[in-house]
Structures are given as structure tokens and as C-alpha cells.
Enzyme design. Structure first.
Site, PDB file in Angstrom:
ATOM      1  N   HIS A  84      12.256   0.158 -23.481  1.00 19.12           N
ATOM      2  CA  HIS A  84      13.359  -0.481 -22.758  1.00 19.12           C
ATOM      3  C   HIS A  84      13.091  -1.964 -22.537  1.00 19.12           C
ATOM      4  CE1 HIS A  84      16.276   2.642 -21.194  1.00 19.12           C
ATOM      5  NE2 HIS A  84      15.401   3.382 -21.858  1.00 19.12           N
ATOM      6  N   ASP A  85      11.838  -2.331 -22.356  1.00 18.76           N
ATOM      7  CA  ASP A  85      11.529  -3.751 -22.176  1.00 18.76           C
ATOM      8  C   ASP A  85      11.752  -4.529 -23.463  1.00 18.76           C
ATOM      9  OD1 ASP A  85      10.510  -6.066 -20.790  1.00 18.76           O
ATOM     10  OD2 ASP A  85       8.701  -5.848 -21.994  1.00 18.76           O
ATOM     11  N   GLY A  90      13.277  -9.083 -25.858  1.00 22.97           N
ATOM     12  CA  GLY A  90      11.930  -9.006 -26.400  1.00 22.97           C
ATOM     13  C   GLY A  90      10.942  -8.484 -25.376  1.00 22.97           C
ATOM     14  N   PRO A 176      20.383   2.005 -26.528  1.00 24.61           N
ATOM     15  CA  PRO A 176      21.085   3.221 -26.956  1.00 24.61           C
ATOM     16  C   PRO A 176      21.002   4.331 -25.911  1.00 24.61           C
ATOM     17  CG  PRO A 176      19.848   2.300 -28.784  1.00 24.61           C
ATOM     18  CD  PRO A 176      19.458   1.503 -27.567  1.00 24.61           C
ATOM     19  N   THR A 207       8.868  13.803 -29.073  1.00 26.32           N
ATOM     20  CA  THR A 207       8.017  14.987 -29.140  1.00 26.32           C
ATOM     21  C   THR A 207       7.415  15.300 -27.773  1.00 26.32           C
ATOM     22  OG1 THR A 207       6.128  15.988 -30.259  1.00 26.32           O
ATOM     23  CG2 THR A 207       5.961  13.656 -29.796  1.00 26.32           C
ATOM     24  N   ASP A 263       3.103  15.775 -31.425  1.00 25.89           N
ATOM     25  CA  ASP A 263       2.976  16.368 -32.753  1.00 25.89           C
ATOM     26  C   ASP A 263       4.268  16.161 -33.541  1.00 25.89           C
ATOM     27  OD1 ASP A 263       4.767  18.152 -31.596  1.00 25.89           O
ATOM     28  OD2 ASP A 263       3.306  19.757 -31.351  1.00 25.89           O
TER      29      ASP A 263
END
Length: 337
Positions: A84-85, A90, A176, A207, A263
Site C-alpha cells: 500500500h505504501d 512510491g 486495487p 498464500t 507456499d
């Protein structure tokens, strides 16, 4: 892992890149390596703190380990905080600034966690190396160490980021939300200097960790205004999600099979129509991303190696206005006075 299998997977991924639409023809048709990222050293350096604060990585790792051992759910949260940062202004730690109208206060950031971990680490580093280590660099190393502690890969990090002085809630809205099309995701990643391989690989961070039920309820009850569930959802998985997500405020695992293990199960879930977010499942229905997701599902080593490469690229996104006007914050929550 057999070498021939590894090579075949590389070829599958490279081939998937070659069949992209003309709009994406400028993308490299190979799996990048850390050597391909050597140009990043023009702005960042792997030896930046060797003399300035030689034990900075040790301090950060010990603190992250202490926090994650107390609460393992922090590991994916810290990784998400880095994402998010970096995709807004940037990697300048603007997500950490805590004031009215900051990115942190936006609706897109309301489920973010782990800020107290960064504050704790920053306070410890200030004792040893005052006014030396940026919050942006700390956040980058924290994401790496949290991944390692969750069973994921280790990667080397170039340092030298400065902390931004601007943080606006409305800018966080570009992150998003889990309901975009694959085309929109590819375009978003391209705008940040990332390609379709980075998109599929970094999505594999799902994951581990959880999402709010609010982000998936439209798939369970009213997909695209039909008043019906998303037809792509596995029926048993749909029933499971409906039981888990009676309330929008609840949380549900992103990987319903091995939620605490870093994984390739995430990619296997997509094959079974068990991707939690729409953006997860769409990766396995789009011709630009499906071959990559399929290839990664069979090669754990390839996934982990490439995850490190893609994370270095993500953490090296720099907004030069933020960097030119940047500083080394004494407290990550506030700009210096």
C-alpha cells in the site's frame, strides 16, 4: 526439483509473455533476475547503512520476530503495508503519516495493520542511529523479514529511500480493491514499472493472510447485479464462504487450504475455482496470466525466487518529488518540524 521441469516452467512463463496483446509488447519476454535490477543502484544501494548504521537489519529482524511470534497474523499485514505504501507516491512511508486526510485515514486503508510494529522498531533504531534510517527503508525491511518468518523467501534490499512529507487520503483510492479486471490490473502495475509476471507473482502473497468479508460479499450474493453468486466459485467453497462471512466486518483466509504457510497452494486454489477475491480467480481465466499462474503452481522454488525479485522491484518504486523533498523522520507518524 528436476532441472528439466524448471526449464519447462521458465519456457511456459516466457511463452505466456510472448502472446500478450500488442499493447503489452514492450514487456520483457523473460523471467527477470536480480542482475536485471542492477540499475536500481543508481538511486539505492545495498551498502547504504554499512557505515551509517551497520546493525540496522539485525535490529529490524529481531523486533519483527518478537512481534510476529506474539501474533503470527501480523506477518501478512506487514507485507501488505509495504504494498500500500509503494503503489501510492512510491516507497516513501507516506502510508505511515497519521494526520487528518492522510493515506492512513482513507477508506482503502481502514483494514491495514502493523503500524505499532514500525513505531517500535523506529524508536529502537533512533536509540542506536539517530536521524539516520528512514521509515521507508524500515518498512521495506520489515516486509521482507515478515515474509521470511512466515516461511517465505529472503531477498537482499537496496537502501537509501527518503520519507515523504505529503500523504493524501484521496490518492490511496488508486489501490486495487479486488474487483478490477485483469486488464486494469496489468495497466496499474505497468504504471508502477511492474509487468504481468510481477502481477501474478505478487498476487501469490495471498498464500497467507486474511481479507475482510466486505471485499467478497458481492461474489456471494449479488455478483454484477444478478442477485446471484459468482458462477465461477466452487459450490462447496461458496457455502464455506457464506458460513464464514455472515457479517461484512468478519475476516476470511485468502488461502482456505494452507492459510498459515507461504507456499504455492494459492495457485492450486485458482485451478479449483477457490480464489477468494475476484482479482485472484480472474488470473486463472485470462490468457495473459493463466500460463504464469499455472507454471508457478508446480514450481515452489521458482515462485519464491521470483517473489524476491518482484518485491525488490516493488520496493524500488520511487517518486522523485517525494525523494527530492524528502527527509529522515524522527517519528514515522509525523513529518519533522
Amino acid at each position: 526439483m528436476k532441472i528439466s521441469s524448471f526449464i519447462i516452467t521458465l519456457l511456459v512463463i516466457s511463452l505466456s509473455m510472448s502472446v500478450l496483446a500488442d499493447d503489452y509488447s514492450s514487456m520483457a519476454l523473460k523471467v527477470p533476475t536480480l542482475e536485471d535490477l542492477s540499475g536500481l543502484e543508481d538511486d539505492l544501494s545495498y551498502s547504504f547503512y554499512h557505515e551509517r548504521c551497520h546493525d540496522v537489519e539485525g535490529i529490524i529482524y529481531r523486533k519483527v520476530k518478537e512481534w510476529v511470534y506474539k501474533d503470527p497474523t501480523l506477518a501478512p499485514s506487514l507485507l501488505r503495508l509495504q504494498y500500500h505504501d509503494c503503489v501510492v507516491r512510491g516507497c516513501d512511508a507516506s502510508i505511515l503519516l497519521d494526520h487528518e486526510g492522510s493515506e492512513k485515514s482513507s477508506n482503502a486503508s481502514k483494514s491495514l495493520r502493523g503500524f505499532e510494529v514500525i513505531d517500535d522498531i523506529k524508536a529502537e533504531i533512533e536509540k542506536k542511529c539517530p536521524k539516520t534510517v528512514s521509515c521507508a527503508d524500515i518498512l521495506t525491511a520489515v516486509a521482507r523479514d515478515a515474509t521470511v518468518l512466515a516461511g517465505g523467501p529472503y531477498w537482499m534490499i537496496p537502501y537509501g529511500r527518503k520519507d515523504g512529507r505529503v500523504s493524501l487520503a484521496n490518492e490511496a483510492a488508486i489501490v486495487p480493491k479486488g474487483s478490477e479486471s485483469v486488464t486494469k490490473l496489468i495497466e496499474f502495475f505497468q504504471s508502477k514499472g511492474l509487468n504481468v509476471i510481477d502481477l501474478v507473482v505478487l498476487s501469490g502473497a495471498h498464500t497467507i493472510g486474511r481479507a475482510t468479508c466486505e471485499s467478497v460479499q458481492h461474489r456471494l450474493y449479488d455478483y454484477k447485479g444478478t442477485k446471484k453468486p459468482d458462477p465461477s466459485l466452487d459450490p462447496k467453497y461458496l457455502n464455506y464462504l457464506r458460513r464464514k462471512c455472515r457479517w461484512a466486518s468478519e475476516n476470511v483466509y485468502l488461502d482456505g487450504e494452507t492459510p498459515d504457510t507461504f507456499d504455492t497452494q494459492y495457485y492450486h486454489n485458482l485451478k479449483k475455482n477457490m480464489g477468494l477475491l475476484s482479482t485472484d480467480q480472474l488470473l486463472y481465466s485470462d490468457s495473459r496470466t493463466k500460463p504464469i499462474a499455472n507454471g508457478l503452481s508446480f514450481e515452489s522454488l521458482l515462485f519464491k525466487n521470483q517473489f524476491g525479485v518482484s518485491m525488490v522491484k516493488l520496493s524500488s518504486i520511487l517518486d522523485y518529488t517525494s525523494q527530492d523533498d524528502g527527509e529522515i523522520r524522527v517519528d514515522c507518524k509525523y513529518v519533522n518540524h
